[in-house]
Design a protein around this motif. Structure first.
Motif, PDB file in Angstrom:
ATOM      1  N   TYR A  43      37.645  41.414  33.656  1.00 52.43           N
ATOM      2  CA  TYR A  43      37.246  42.001  34.970  1.00 52.43           C
ATOM      3  C   TYR A  43      36.779  41.275  36.116  1.00 52.43           C
ATOM      4  O   TYR A  43      35.748  40.324  35.627  1.00 52.43           O
ATOM      5  CB  TYR A  43      36.276  43.105  34.857  1.00 52.43           C
ATOM      6  CG  TYR A  43      36.794  44.202  33.809  1.00 52.43           C
ATOM      7  CD1 TYR A  43      37.328  45.329  34.027  1.00 52.43           C
ATOM      8  CD2 TYR A  43      36.549  43.960  32.443  1.00 52.43           C
ATOM      9  CE1 TYR A  43      37.680  46.227  33.010  1.00 52.43           C
ATOM     10  CE2 TYR A  43      36.833  44.896  31.294  1.00 52.43           C
ATOM     11  CZ  TYR A  43      37.649  45.993  31.755  1.00 52.43           C
ATOM     12  OH  TYR A  43      38.150  46.921  30.865  1.00 52.43           O
ATOM     13  N   GLU A  90      28.679  43.583  39.617  1.00 55.11           N
ATOM     14  CA  GLU A  90      29.702  44.420  39.884  1.00 55.11           C
ATOM     15  C   GLU A  90      30.887  44.201  38.968  1.00 55.11           C
ATOM     16  O   GLU A  90      31.318  45.242  38.453  1.00 55.11           O
ATOM     17  CB  GLU A  90      30.200  43.828  41.068  1.00 55.11           C
ATOM     18  CG  GLU A  90      31.274  44.781  41.632  1.00 55.11           C
ATOM     19  CD  GLU A  90      31.096  46.366  41.966  1.00 55.11           C
ATOM     20  OE1 GLU A  90      32.050  46.955  41.723  1.00 55.11           O
ATOM     21  OE2 GLU A  90      29.888  46.459  42.170  1.00 55.11           O
ATOM     22  N   ARG A  93      29.862  46.192  35.819  1.00 58.62           N
ATOM     23  CA  ARG A  93      29.936  47.695  36.279  1.00 58.62           C
ATOM     24  C   ARG A  93      31.472  48.156  36.125  1.00 58.62           C
ATOM     25  O   ARG A  93      31.617  49.081  35.442  1.00 58.62           O
ATOM     26  CB  ARG A  93      29.146  47.958  37.498  1.00 58.62           C
ATOM     27  CG  ARG A  93      27.860  48.497  37.658  1.00 58.62           C
ATOM     28  CD  ARG A  93      27.444  49.016  39.049  1.00 58.62           C
ATOM     29  NE  ARG A  93      27.558  48.089  40.006  1.00 58.62           N
ATOM     30  CZ  ARG A  93      26.732  47.002  40.490  1.00 58.62           C
ATOM     31  NH1 ARG A  93      25.586  47.198  39.581  1.00 58.62           N
ATOM     32  NH2 ARG A  93      26.886  46.337  41.554  1.00 58.62           N
ATOM     33  N   ALA A  94      32.407  47.414  36.536  1.00 59.06           N
ATOM     34  CA  ALA A  94      33.698  47.814  36.370  1.00 59.06           C
ATOM     35  C   ALA A  94      34.081  47.689  34.870  1.00 59.06           C
ATOM     36  O   ALA A  94      34.878  48.702  34.788  1.00 59.06           O
ATOM     37  CB  ALA A  94      34.585  46.688  37.117  1.00 59.06           C
ATOM     38  N   ALA A  96      32.131  48.463  32.232  1.00 59.57           N
ATOM     39  CA  ALA A  96      31.586  49.657  31.870  1.00 59.57           C
ATOM     40  C   ALA A  96      32.304  50.756  32.213  1.00 59.57           C
ATOM     41  O   ALA A  96      32.402  51.625  31.396  1.00 59.57           O
ATOM     42  CB  ALA A  96      30.180  49.657  32.121  1.00 59.57           C
ATOM     43  N   SER A  97      32.425  50.971  33.438  1.00 60.18           N
ATOM     44  CA  SER A  97      33.254  52.144  34.005  1.00 60.18           C
ATOM     45  C   SER A  97      34.669  52.208  33.264  1.00 60.18           C
ATOM     46  O   SER A  97      35.079  53.489  32.990  1.00 60.18           O
ATOM     47  CB  SER A  97      33.394  51.902  35.565  1.00 60.18           C
ATOM     48  OG  SER A  97      34.256  52.982  35.995  1.00 60.18           O
ATOM     49  N   ASP A  98      35.294  51.215  33.253  1.00 60.03           N
ATOM     50  CA  ASP A  98      36.727  51.403  32.502  1.00 60.03           C
ATOM     51  C   ASP A  98      36.587  52.036  31.129  1.00 60.03           C
ATOM     52  O   ASP A  98      37.073  52.793  30.692  1.00 60.03           O
ATOM     53  CB  ASP A  98      37.279  49.833  32.545  1.00 60.03           C
ATOM     54  CG  ASP A  98      39.017  50.001  32.039  1.00 60.03           C
ATOM     55  OD1 ASP A  98      39.482  50.914  32.333  1.00 60.03           O
ATOM     56  OD2 ASP A  98      39.236  48.994  31.742  1.00 60.03           O
ATOM     57  N   LYS A  99      35.419  51.270  30.260  1.00 63.01           N
ATOM     58  CA  LYS A  99      35.202  51.838  28.937  1.00 63.01           C
ATOM     59  C   LYS A  99      34.949  53.026  28.920  1.00 63.01           C
ATOM     60  O   LYS A  99      35.543  53.892  28.127  1.00 63.01           O
ATOM     61  CB  LYS A  99      34.208  50.914  28.280  1.00 63.01           C
ATOM     62  CG  LYS A  99      33.913  51.241  26.898  1.00 63.01           C
ATOM     63  CD  LYS A  99      32.937  50.479  26.187  1.00 63.01           C
ATOM     64  CE  LYS A  99      32.821  50.523  24.494  1.00 63.01           C
ATOM     65  NZ  LYS A  99      32.161  49.594  24.061  1.00 63.01           N
ATOM     66  N   GLU A 100      33.966  53.472  29.784  1.00 64.97           N
ATOM     67  CA  GLU A 100      33.663  55.046  29.767  1.00 64.97           C
ATOM     68  C   GLU A 100      34.863  55.985  29.939  1.00 64.97           C
ATOM     69  O   GLU A 100      35.080  57.108  29.152  1.00 64.97           O
ATOM     70  CB  GLU A 100      32.579  55.182  30.856  1.00 64.97           C
ATOM     71  CG  GLU A 100      31.903  56.741  31.037  1.00 64.97           C
ATOM     72  CD  GLU A 100      30.953  56.861  31.934  1.00 64.97           C
ATOM     73  OE1 GLU A 100      30.735  57.934  32.509  1.00 64.97           O
ATOM     74  OE2 GLU A 100      30.217  55.787  32.338  1.00 64.97           O
ATOM     75  N   LYS A 101      35.661  55.729  31.200  1.00 65.41           N
ATOM     76  CA  LYS A 101      36.824  56.496  31.517  1.00 65.41           C
ATOM     77  C   LYS A 101      38.022  56.546  30.239  1.00 65.41           C
ATOM     78  O   LYS A 101      38.372  57.630  29.866  1.00 65.41           O
ATOM     79  CB  LYS A 101      37.695  55.821  32.583  1.00 65.41           C
ATOM     80  CG  LYS A 101      36.857  56.127  34.020  1.00 65.41           C
ATOM     81  CD  LYS A 101      37.647  55.578  35.179  1.00 65.41           C
ATOM     82  CE  LYS A 101      36.589  55.588  36.517  1.00 65.41           C
ATOM     83  NZ  LYS A 101      37.100  54.900  37.444  1.00 65.41           N
ATOM     84  N   THR A 102      37.906  55.234  29.550  1.00 62.02           N
ATOM     85  CA  THR A 102      38.912  55.314  28.574  1.00 62.02           C
ATOM     86  C   THR A 102      38.424  56.205  27.269  1.00 62.02           C
ATOM     87  O   THR A 102      39.433  56.797  26.773  1.00 62.02           O
ATOM     88  CB  THR A 102      39.153  53.759  27.926  1.00 62.02           C
ATOM     89  OG1 THR A 102      39.732  53.333  28.997  1.00 62.02           O
ATOM     90  CG2 THR A 102      40.149  53.682  26.769  1.00 62.02           C
ATOM     91  N   GLU A 104      36.513  58.658  27.584  1.00 61.63           N
ATOM     92  CA  GLU A 104      36.103  60.086  27.675  1.00 61.63           C
ATOM     93  C   GLU A 104      37.686  60.545  27.782  1.00 61.63           C
ATOM     94  O   GLU A 104      37.771  61.976  27.234  1.00 61.63           O
ATOM     95  CB  GLU A 104      35.548  60.240  29.180  1.00 61.63           C
ATOM     96  CG  GLU A 104      34.412  60.110  29.575  1.00 61.63           C
ATOM     97  CD  GLU A 104      33.914  60.600  30.745  1.00 61.63           C
ATOM     98  OE1 GLU A 104      34.593  60.639  31.664  1.00 61.63           O
ATOM     99  OE2 GLU A 104      32.466  60.142  31.051  1.00 61.63           O
TER     100      GLU A 104
END
Length: 119
Positions: A43, A90, A93-94, A96-102, A104
């Motif tokens: 990222y 930043e 955060r990108a 962590a956000s990708d991991k969370e979406k995956t 979920e």
């Protein structure tokens, strides 16, 4: 007085439990596979209009920091520190956000159950 279970409950006891266990095992395998894929992803984020570029991995490790010579000012080290910090945050955060979406999306395949503490 006999207690009655709602329709769709009971009548399959052990079979339903085995099916649930198979679903849980598949979800666990899918999550492990996705987690391994996310760990090798990279990222990148920038700050200062691209003056500072940071690349992190899905393991949340900083892989590289590129700093433009234009922003290296011995008289203003604080600004450079701020730019580096902003870009690193930043990029993290990108990731962590990708991991969370995956994760979920994978847990949604388990009957839409939200299992606390699973991640």
């Amino acid at each position: 007085m006999k207690a009655r279970l709602p329709q769709g409950y009971g009548g399959g006891g052990a079979a339903n439990l085995q099916q649930l266990a198979r679903q849980a095992q598949k979800m666990q395998a899918d999550m492990e596979s996705a987690s391994a894929e996310l760990e090798v992803k990279e990222y990148e984020a920038q700050s200062g209009g691209g003056a500072v570029k940071v690349t992190v991995t899905g393991k949340m490790e900083v892989k590289s920091i590129d700093i433009s010579q234009d922003v290296v000012d011995p008289e203003d080290v604080e600004m450079l520190s701020d730019l580096v910090m902003a870009a690193v945050n930043e990029a993290l955060r990108a990731a962590a956000s990708d991991k969370e979406k995956t994760m979920e999306s994978l847990s949604g395949g388990f009957g839409g159950m939200n299992i606390p503490g699973l991640f």
